[in-house]
Structures are given as C-alpha cells and as structure tokens.
Design an enzyme around this catalytic site. Structure first.
Site, PDB file in Angstrom:
ATOM      1  N   HIS A   1       1.044  -0.627  -0.038  1.00  0.00           N
ATOM      2  CA  HIS A   1      -0.280   0.465   0.275  1.00  0.00           C
ATOM      3  C   HIS A   1       0.600   1.007  -0.128  1.00  0.00           C
ATOM      4  O   HIS A   1       0.405   2.470  -0.983  1.00  0.00           O
ATOM      5  CB  HIS A   1      -0.623   0.303   2.071  1.00  0.00           C
ATOM      6  CG  HIS A   1      -1.300  -0.847   1.375  1.00  0.00           C
ATOM      7  ND1 HIS A   1      -2.018  -2.108   2.611  1.00  0.00           N
ATOM      8  CD2 HIS A   1      -2.837  -1.264   0.754  1.00  0.00           C
ATOM      9  CE1 HIS A   1      -2.858  -2.398   2.035  1.00  0.00           C
ATOM     10  NE2 HIS A   1      -3.197  -2.486   1.455  1.00  0.00           N
TER      11      HIS A   1
ATOM     12  N   SER B   1       0.700  -8.894   1.162  1.00  0.00           N
ATOM     13  CA  SER B   1      -0.793  -9.208   1.226  1.00  0.00           C
ATOM     14  C   SER B   1      -1.215  -8.960   3.389  1.00  0.00           C
ATOM     15  O   SER B   1      -0.586 -10.132   3.429  1.00  0.00           O
ATOM     16  CB  SER B   1      -1.249 -10.751   1.085  1.00  0.00           C
ATOM     17  OG  SER B   1      -2.784 -10.500   0.973  1.00  0.00           O
ATOM     18  N   SER B   2      -2.640  -8.270   2.983  1.00  0.00           N
ATOM     19  CA  SER B   2      -2.818  -7.651   4.773  1.00  0.00           C
ATOM     20  C   SER B   2      -3.567  -9.787   4.865  1.00  0.00           C
ATOM     21  O   SER B   2      -3.055 -10.046   6.654  1.00  0.00           O
ATOM     22  CB  SER B   2      -4.681  -7.458   4.517  1.00  0.00           C
ATOM     23  OG  SER B   2      -4.253  -5.574   4.216  1.00  0.00           O
TER      24      SER B   2
HETATM   25  P1  AMP Z   1      -6.261  -4.242  -0.852  1.00  0.00           P
HETATM   26  O1  AMP Z   1      -6.640  -3.089   0.598  1.00  0.00           O
HETATM   27  O2  AMP Z   1      -5.732  -5.016  -0.636  1.00  0.00           O
HETATM   28  O3  AMP Z   1      -7.579  -3.643  -1.316  1.00  0.00           O
HETATM   29  O4  AMP Z   1      -5.502  -2.960  -1.253  1.00  0.00           O
HETATM   30  C1  AMP Z   1      -5.711  -1.783  -1.785  1.00  0.00           C
HETATM   31  C2  AMP Z   1      -4.933  -2.113  -3.296  1.00  0.00           C
HETATM   32  O5  AMP Z   1      -3.216  -1.661  -2.745  1.00  0.00           O
HETATM   33  C3  AMP Z   1      -5.183  -2.274  -4.316  1.00  0.00           C
HETATM   34  O6  AMP Z   1      -4.921  -1.613  -5.513  1.00  0.00           O
HETATM   35  C4  AMP Z   1      -3.465  -3.945  -4.123  1.00  0.00           C
HETATM   36  O7  AMP Z   1      -3.220  -3.998  -5.550  1.00  0.00           O
HETATM   37  C5  AMP Z   1      -2.564  -2.905  -4.098  1.00  0.00           C
HETATM   38  N1  AMP Z   1      -1.769  -3.574  -3.346  1.00  0.00           N
HETATM   39  C6  AMP Z   1      -2.089  -5.025  -1.893  1.00  0.00           C
HETATM   40  N2  AMP Z   1      -0.895  -6.109  -2.191  1.00  0.00           N
HETATM   41  C7  AMP Z   1      -0.310  -4.891  -2.443  1.00  0.00           C
HETATM   42  C8  AMP Z   1       1.634  -5.240  -3.129  1.00  0.00           C
HETATM   43  N3  AMP Z   1       1.676  -6.136  -2.820  1.00  0.00           N
HETATM   44  N4  AMP Z   1       1.908  -4.583  -3.918  1.00  0.00           N
HETATM   45  C9  AMP Z   1       1.902  -3.910  -4.543  1.00  0.00           C
HETATM   46  N5  AMP Z   1       0.017  -2.652  -4.646  1.00  0.00           N
HETATM   47  C10 AMP Z   1      -0.423  -4.413  -3.449  1.00  0.00           C
END
Ligand code: AMP
Length: 275
Positions: A28, A176-177
């Site tokens: 993020h 990843s969360s």
């Molecule tokens: P999320 O909180 O999982 O919905 O992710 C929010 C944004 O962060 C989305 O555009 C995801 O694709 C991006 N994102 C999540 N994990 C990663 C990562 N490891 N590398 C780059 N972007 C990420």
C-alpha cells in the site's frame, strides 16, 4: 469528502487517490509514495467493503487497525484519510450496482461470486465522490486492475488509473493483508508461489512462448509443496483476461490462486510488460 474534493478542484490542486481496505503494508505504501510524487493532494480511503465479500467469516476476520494505519499514513505525508462507516457508502435504500461484463466471472470471480460487482461498485462510488486526477492500484490484483480500467473507460471517468508493481516480502511472497492470517510455517512455504512464477518467467526469457508449457512449470513447482493447494494457474491477456495459447506482443501474465490452510492467496507475474 465530496465538498473537500470540490474545494480542491476549485483550487486547481491535482488529487492522487489510493483506495485500500486498511491493514496497511509496504505494498500500500508504495502506492501512497507514488501518489505523493505525482499529486498536490493525496487522499487514501480505508474501507473494508462488505459488498465484495461473499463469505461472512472472511469479512469478519479481515484484519483491521485504523489507528495504526492513520498514524503511518501521516508519516507518508497523506493529506486526507477517508474511512467511512458502511451507511455512509451505502445509505438506506442503496440499490445501484456496477457490473463489468465478461471480466467479472473469470478466475477470482469464479471462486468469489459477486466479488467484482462489489469492487466495481465501491470503486465507482469512490471515484465519483473524490474525482481524483490519478487513482493508484497494485498489479498484485491483476484482474482488479483490468476491471477498474474497463469501468473507468466505460463510465467516462477522467481519472488516470496508475498501476504499480507488486511489492514482496523478502521471501518473494507478495505482500497482502491476508498474509497475517497464515501460520508461520504456511507463510514460509507460501514463497513457493513466487518461486514458481519466477521459474516460468525465466523459461519465457529463454524463449518459451507456449502457455501450456509455462503453466506446467508453475504447477510442478507448487505441487512439490504439500501445504499448497492450487486453485488455478492461467496465462492470460492483461486487457481481456482471456487465456492465450502463445505469448505474443500483447501484455500477458501468468496468474494464480492457491490455498494454504484456510487462506487463499493470489499472485501473478507479467511476461512482456511494455515499459
Ligand atoms: P487492498 O487493501 O487489499 O484492497 O489493496 C489496496 C490496493 O493496494 C490495491 O490496489 C492492491 O492491488 C494494492 N496492493 C495490495 N498488495 C499489494 C502489493 N503487495 N504490492 C502492490 N500493491 C498492492
């Protein structure tokens, strides 16, 4: 949020927007850093969108830590954190959904019915409320990238969709969360996903263009790890998400999903990126 964004537009400030579900990590923050570089004002949303979760348990166990997230975002120079409660996003009587045809039922959509309808709907509401100049998304969620670009084009948003590379843990595991939900042994072994994708990419670089061969390389490496259960592995066109037989000039990637215990992880690798 609507009145703030209207004020910013009146002041001719460029706005960079990063939508997230919180539990923020380096993936993020890479989006936030780029937003900071490209725009006068940076807005980050934190909203665990119930409409993109089919499974109640998944929604309930999704990691949340708003206080820590907000503190970290301040360190990165973020101007506004938008963390709405559900009724603010979906007021009583809410009944309008955005559905991106053809792309939403494949891959992630097949194992998570309704997921991309929820994603497309929330992204549309956020883009429409904030009207950013740039919105930042991670290549980690490759299908989401394709769907968001499609909806931004189809619905005439002026926002430029900026896609940034996947950030990984030292082991190669995509951040990843959900990694927080893995037990330590699973987390260690989950690095096999990136190892498998990297082997296939190495074969691609040596000249392998056959999608079936590339898929089999990935499959063989992952199958050697007993804790991993493959959901799908596919070589697809980034723009249409259609499986391809031979990798040509159009942007293509190998995408996969696999389970480690109760946790489902996704990852992908671009084979012939343009830049
Ligand atoms: P999320 O909180 O999982 O919905 O992710 C929010 C944004 O962060 C989305 O555009 C995801 O694709 C991006 N994102 C999540 N994990 C990663 C990562 N490891 N590398 C780059 N972007 C990420």
């Amino acid at each position: 949020m609507f009145s703030i964004s209207r004020k910013l537009r009146r002041e001719n400030k460029t706005v960079g927007f990063v939508p997230t579900m919180g539990a923020l990590h380096a993936g993020h923050f890479s989006l936030v850093k780029e937003a900071r570089q490209m725009s006068d004002i940076v807005i980050v949303s934190i909203f665990v969108n119930p409409k993109q979760f089919g499974d109640r348990t998944d929604l309930e166990t999704y990691p949340r830590d708003l206080t820590a997230d907000a503190a970290r975002l301040a360190d990165y120079g973020v101007d506004y954190v938008f963390a709405p409660e559900t009724p603010e996003m979906y007021p009583e009587g809410f009944s309008t959904y955005v559905y991106v045809e053809n792309l939403s039922e494949l891959f992630e959509g097949a194992s998570r019915p309704g997921h991309f309808r929820g994603v497309a709907t929330v992204v549309t509401i956020l883009l429409n409320t904030i009207r950013p100049d740039f919105a930042f998304f991670g290549q980690k969620d490759a299908q989401q990238v394709t769907i968001v670009k499609r909806l931004a084009t189809d619905l005439g948003f002026e926002t430029e969709i900026v896609v940034l590379p996947t950030i990984r843990e030292e082991s190669g595991l995509a951040m990843s969360s959900r990694n927080e939900l893995l037990v330590p042994e699973e987390r260690e072994k989950a690095a096999v996903l990136f190892n498998a994708l990297s082997e296939a990419k190495a074969a691609y670089k040596k000249g392998e263009r056959n999608a079936l061969e590339l898929t089999q390389i990935v499959q063989k490496v992952i199958q050697a790890e007993p804790l991993a259960a493959i959901d799908y592995i596919a070589v697809v066109d980034q723009e249409t998400l259609q499986p391809i037989d031979k990798v040509g000039d159009k942007e293509a990637l190998i995408a996969l999903a696999a389970r480690f215990g109760k946790v489902r992880l996704i990852d992908n690798i671009l084979l012939n990126q343009k830049q």
